[in-house]
Design a protein around this motif. Sequence first.
Motif, mmCIF file in Angstrom:
data_model
loop_
_atom_site.group_PDB
_atom_site.id
_atom_site.type_symbol
_atom_site.label_atom_id
_atom_site.label_comp_id
_atom_site.label_asym_id
_atom_site.label_seq_id
_atom_site.Cartn_x
_atom_site.Cartn_y
_atom_site.Cartn_z
ATOM 1 N N TYR A 103 -1.935 11.864 -7.016
ATOM 2 C CA TYR A 103 -1.064 11.196 -5.574
ATOM 3 C C TYR A 103 -0.581 12.855 -4.970
ATOM 4 O O TYR A 103 0.680 13.062 -4.838
ATOM 5 N N GLN A 104 -1.518 13.400 -4.482
ATOM 6 C CA GLN A 104 -1.473 14.697 -3.817
ATOM 7 C C GLN A 104 -0.257 14.387 -2.532
ATOM 8 O O GLN A 104 0.473 15.189 -2.444
ATOM 9 N N SER A 105 -0.733 13.495 -1.910
ATOM 10 C CA SER A 105 0.120 13.059 -0.572
ATOM 11 C C SER A 105 1.666 12.781 -1.081
ATOM 12 O O SER A 105 2.441 13.151 -0.324
ATOM 13 N N ASP A 113 0.806 -1.110 0.008
ATOM 14 C CA ASP A 113 0.002 0.007 -0.076
ATOM 15 C C ASP A 113 0.947 1.296 -0.076
ATOM 16 O O ASP A 113 0.373 2.153 -0.075
ATOM 17 N N GLY A 114 2.195 1.198 0.022
ATOM 18 C CA GLY A 114 3.015 2.405 -0.092
ATOM 19 C C GLY A 114 3.174 3.076 1.273
ATOM 20 O O GLY A 114 3.892 4.101 1.275
ATOM 21 N N GLU A 115 2.550 2.773 2.231
ATOM 22 C CA GLU A 115 2.358 3.489 3.324
ATOM 23 C C GLU A 115 3.233 3.093 4.424
ATOM 24 O O GLU A 115 3.433 1.727 4.476
ATOM 25 N N PRO A 116 3.747 3.929 5.369
ATOM 26 C CA PRO A 116 3.409 5.256 5.543
ATOM 27 C C PRO A 116 4.599 6.273 4.623
ATOM 28 O O PRO A 116 5.540 5.440 4.264
ATOM 29 N N SER A 173 -3.020 8.743 5.939
ATOM 30 C CA SER A 173 -3.301 7.647 6.233
ATOM 31 C C SER A 173 -3.325 6.581 4.998
ATOM 32 O O SER A 173 -3.267 7.136 3.664
ATOM 33 N N PRO A 174 -3.125 5.439 5.242
ATOM 34 C CA PRO A 174 -3.152 4.420 4.034
ATOM 35 C C PRO A 174 -4.536 4.686 3.146
ATOM 36 O O PRO A 174 -4.453 4.266 1.960
ATOM 37 N N GLU A 175 -5.496 5.058 3.850
ATOM 38 C CA GLU A 175 -6.787 5.145 3.050
ATOM 39 C C GLU A 175 -6.688 6.188 2.006
ATOM 40 O O GLU A 175 -7.456 6.250 0.890
ATOM 41 N N VAL A 176 -5.834 7.342 2.209
ATOM 42 C CA VAL A 176 -5.864 8.500 1.259
ATOM 43 C C VAL A 176 -5.002 8.055 0.431
ATOM 44 O O VAL A 176 -5.336 8.324 -0.868
#
Lengths: 239, 239, 239, 239, 239, 239
Positions: free
Chosen positions: B190-192, B44-47, B53-56
């Motif tokens: 992918y703004q984050s 999921d590439g997170e964090p 959050s992973p949901e974002v």
Amino acid sequence: MNDSPPLDVVAVAAHPDDVEVACGATLAKLVRQGYRVGIIDLTDGEPTPHCPSPEVRAAEARAAAETLGVQVRIQLGLPNRRLMDGFDARVALAKQFRIHRPRIVIGFGDATPTASPDHWQAKLITDAAVFYSRLTKWDQHFDGLPVHAVRRQLYFRLALEPDTIAGHSHHLLVDVAATLQQKIDAILCYQSQFAHKPAIESRIRAAALVTGSLAGVDAAESFVAVRPVAVDDLVTTVL
Amino acid sequence: MNDSPPLDVVAVAAHPDDVEVACGATLAKLVRQGYRVGIIDLTDGEPTPHCPSPEVRAAEARAAAETLGVQVRIQLGLPNRRLMDGFDARVALAKQFRIHRPRIVIGFGDATPTASPDHWQAKLITDAAVFYSRLTKWDQHFDGLPVHAVRRQLYFRLALEPDTIAGHSHHLLVDVAATLQQKIDAILCYQSQFAHKPAIESRIRAAALVTGSLAGVDAAESFVAVRPVAVDDLVTTVL
Amino acid sequence: MNDSPPLDVVAVAAHPDDVEVACGATLAKLVRQGYRVGIIDLTDGEPTPHCPSPEVRAAEARAAAETLGVQVRIQLGLPNRRLMDGFDARVALAKQFRIHRPRIVIGFGDATPTASPDHWQAKLITDAAVFYSRLTKWDQHFDGLPVHAVRRQLYFRLALEPDTIAGHSHHLLVDVAATLQQKIDAILCYQSQFAHKPAIESRIRAAALVTGSLAGVDAAESFVAVRPVAVDDLVTTVL
Amino acid sequence: MNDSPPLDVVAVAAHPDDVEVACGATLAKLVRQGYRVGIIDLTDGEPTPHCPSPEVRAAEARAAAETLGVQVRIQLGLPNRRLMDGFDARVALAKQFRIHRPRIVIGFGDATPTASPDHWQAKLITDAAVFYSRLTKWDQHFDGLPVHAVRRQLYFRLALEPDTIAGHSHHLLVDVAATLQQKIDAILCYQSQFAHKPAIESRIRAAALVTGSLAGVDAAESFVAVRPVAVDDLVTTVL
Amino acid sequence: MNDSPPLDVVAVAAHPDDVEVACGATLAKLVRQGYRVGIIDLTDGEPTPHCPSPEVRAAEARAAAETLGVQVRIQLGLPNRRLMDGFDARVALAKQFRIHRPRIVIGFGDATPTASPDHWQAKLITDAAVFYSRLTKWDQHFDGLPVHAVRRQLYFRLALEPDTIAGHSHHLLVDVAATLQQKIDAILCYQSQFAHKPAIESRIRAAALVTGSLAGVDAAESFVAVRPVAVDDLVTTVL
Amino acid sequence: MNDSPPLDVVAVAAHPDDVEVACGATLAKLVRQGYRVGIIDLTDGEPTPHCPSPEVRAAEARAAAETLGVQVRIQLGLPNRRLMDGFDARVALAKQFRIHRPRIVIGFGDATPTASPDHWQAKLITDAAVFYSRLTKWDQHFDGLPVHAVRRQLYFRLALEPDTIAGHSHHLLVDVAATLQQKIDAILCYQSQFAHKPAIESRIRAAALVTGSLAGVDAAESFVAVRPVAVDDLVTTVL
């Protein structure tokens, strides 16, 4: 004036039989696919040990051309065994490109260790002639032939040479299962060159088979794109 | 039972956004050409520093998939930052290949120096999963999913990475002038990941432009064929 | 007698505009840093399709030199399109090295597939002239000019060429963020060459950006050291 | 809390003496130039045929560190002969990077055929640890140590190994004429490893001399920059 | 106690038939020349699509070994399809080296794209086992078997694989014209693997023929020396 | 008529001392092993800074030949500093091959950056002369000398040059521990070239030591086989 209909593909050899050994099956396939194909031999390839005369070699080259079905075969008459890149050789070949207007030119791309130094010189001459063919404002050297821009240049590989054209990252294989026999038949037209080398047929077959097995086909010939090719449909290209 | 319609192409990422950066324009183009395309994200590439959050991240990935128009995007849930080639990871991915039956699989082909070690592990896992997918007599690991032989595996190249996949001689460029904007739009989903890296757009454009200019087109993405490809029509391939 | 003050760097081109495209931003930066820089064009580059006369090209070259701020620009007058490595060309260039006494010489390092064969010949001539410049006991060919040993030879890379100078392991990148615009301005001085190629600016920018992004800077040009360089302070070199 | 003053350079070894053989002269030179330098040995290197105990090897390592003048030498205690890339090893090393905050990390870059497989695993662990060191939101693995971004990673080369790190195009040589003797002295601290190999001194000297002669200096050590370096002043870099 | 007479050469396979395809003709030739030769199969290679049971594959392997005339064939029983480099696998193979004391070990040297990932793991295990075999002070892992230093390690090449072991500069070809038929006979012992692939014989022949023609012999197999070999008599080596 | 007894090996230099630096120890070893060896210097190598006359250089070359023990040394008289591949130079060298009938020819194989361009031209001339020597039906250029087919061509490597002959995969090392001193003695015969370069001895020793250490011998010289060599007995070749 230039009445020659344009060719799709021209293959350039140092000596008659180079093109047959390198990419005869691909040329035969292109002809079957409806393309117009030519061969330009820079020299007459003579003398050689078992050939009685240049005329015999020339007749063999004509027979091979017929076997492959190519529309044009030209003998440029540059000096065999001592071919040298230079202005006159470049112009002589570029004139042929202006006359026959190939979209694709195929030729030598590397030296062939322990074989004729003419091969490397043929590469230099072909590279330069592709460039000369499109140069404007040079009418004095071209008898008024209009400029012609070759759209794509490829390097071939002599069937039995290792690792030529090393370092290039844009290889292209052509599936030649359907025309491999035609290639061998064309090569066998050169009785003066191969009658005393009976292994030639099995070696040519083996080279095509090994090249093909890398790509999952029964037989292939190998090329290098001098400039990378960008394809439009990835799926149909690779499947 | 497996009701999923087969996909033409599946691209495998270590993290959501890898595929967009590497070959987003090619995927968008394949979709436009009528092919069915999927993306599999191994983790999921997170964090990451700026993602809440992973949901974002997952929502961004869905938006990017919609932007590209791909039919399927799967999150495999392997551990980010510590992806390791191994039996379970291989089987997990191979199951997806058996379910979605892609004809072509595209993925990592090399390590990416100073970037995540997950990329190299993703390469190892993908290579093995392509193999596992076609192995018979292994039903116990595959819940009865029938074997599926991927017909062609390609390696992609992260747009801003140098010299990845060195030593391969079978590069393929795809003309992506028509879908480059779509790629950039997908990346900007992918703004984050990129909101604080405003240079990303110009760098992605520059990479596509430079790759394209080598091949004489306005923009291109680059691939390596894991096995050489033998083409049928040389003229239409290179012109 | 030789009253010319010595130059720090001389860049050698086959044709006016080669140096600008390859390393214009580096030359402009060197000038800003207080170094004395020269350009030697082996040929006048003419004719070309859109240039009315050699005088126009020469005027463009002068304007470009002014834009970059280089102290010296020399036209060597060797034949365009048919440049050939040979004794006379080598001596002509070596004389300039003896006159201007550069510590560093930068020039072509590789052939440029499908572009002018003059580039490769320029490489051969430059290599040999660097050698000839330091040979003693050859006064008869050098009009009494004293020998000059160039301390370092570098190869540049045409901004839009792929993979030139392959196989060399001693690449050097120069951060040119501060002078990239000057490079573009210098290139645009060549209206006869680029007025009908509006994409040139974006392509030059893209090439510098991509090269720079590999090294973590905004823009860079790329060189190869013909001989490895041993640095003294590793930390300041790499940080 | 972390009171350690930051290091400029950290070199990572699989076994004590790796760093000395690979880049001892460069480390000694960096110390002389006023930089703060550390060595991290992933394993204790024992057992070996002629070493009576791990304590003896550790004492030798301390003596070698003193000879080079490095400020810090750390023994990480991973298992010798069976070093394996994995999450725990990566974190253990990354913690050291977070504690000592090196600007530059130097380590293995390639396998060493017929020598210990630990070398390749050390490379994988070091690559990953450089990455892990800068990852945010991972406090649970790092005891609250703040993230640290290494600015530059280099690969060294074991002095007597051929062609390691093949394929990289960004080599860096460091002139070590002034500290070569110090390197040899440090190596000779390892009596347990080299007392029965009297040729070690002449081989180390020969390797430095040959590497140096390529670059025109009396002695050099060789490195690869994992990412290309863009220099600011070309003239002072290459002269 | 170890009563096994020492072997001259041991070839290590991932699966039964690897060694036959890669270097069966060389092994047969070594046996004819009076050397003692062994084969170690790391796994039993099963299941495969057409093989009814592991016992059948094992019987085929025995028949192939008899055809080649090798003195020893060992089945190591590591897990097929999921072979992984690791301590236990390394020790298991190193024990065999200590028991059979080969002077030369031949094995995998590269990954084989799109084929089994076991091949790359076999390479890692073999490299490490050659190292483990000579390590002193490790009796606890080796049941008291004395250390054994393999004198030379070679990599083989699967007959139909392209460009494996790229980048190595120390290739060795062995003339196998006299034993090529024996190789094919040994391969054909594996009816479960090749009965439905009738092209295998012509492809194996073609690969040997093409490799041989590079060196001017009728058939050859290709190896890479992991460390360069220094010969004593240059003339007899190359003529 | 040709009364010269045939030579086993001929080494071809651009300038007197090239062969000594490149492969002097191998030639001395071949002589000790009972082979007949010759050296052909294409030019007289003069003028050079410290040599008073060509006669002095010639006397040095004779003394070096005696030191190595070679049976024949020939001065071909081509122009130093401006050696150029061409028909006359090729024929001049090929005549010597026809007269002395070497089974093996050793010569330059690559350019030597920043050193004399004659080296590359020597390579081109030697390649072509090996070919010309075996061409039939060319009596008019060879004064009736019968054709001679060189059986094997090798490239040598100047002892202090890096990475020459890159890309070749068929390197051969010769163990020269026994004759390294003879090589150095032969090099020191060239007082005009090396009296003012006192480091030459230690650099030659270092190069031989480093090359040798790769192969596990005390000293070695390095060659490339222009065509792969197929050996007959793998065991005796590599042990």
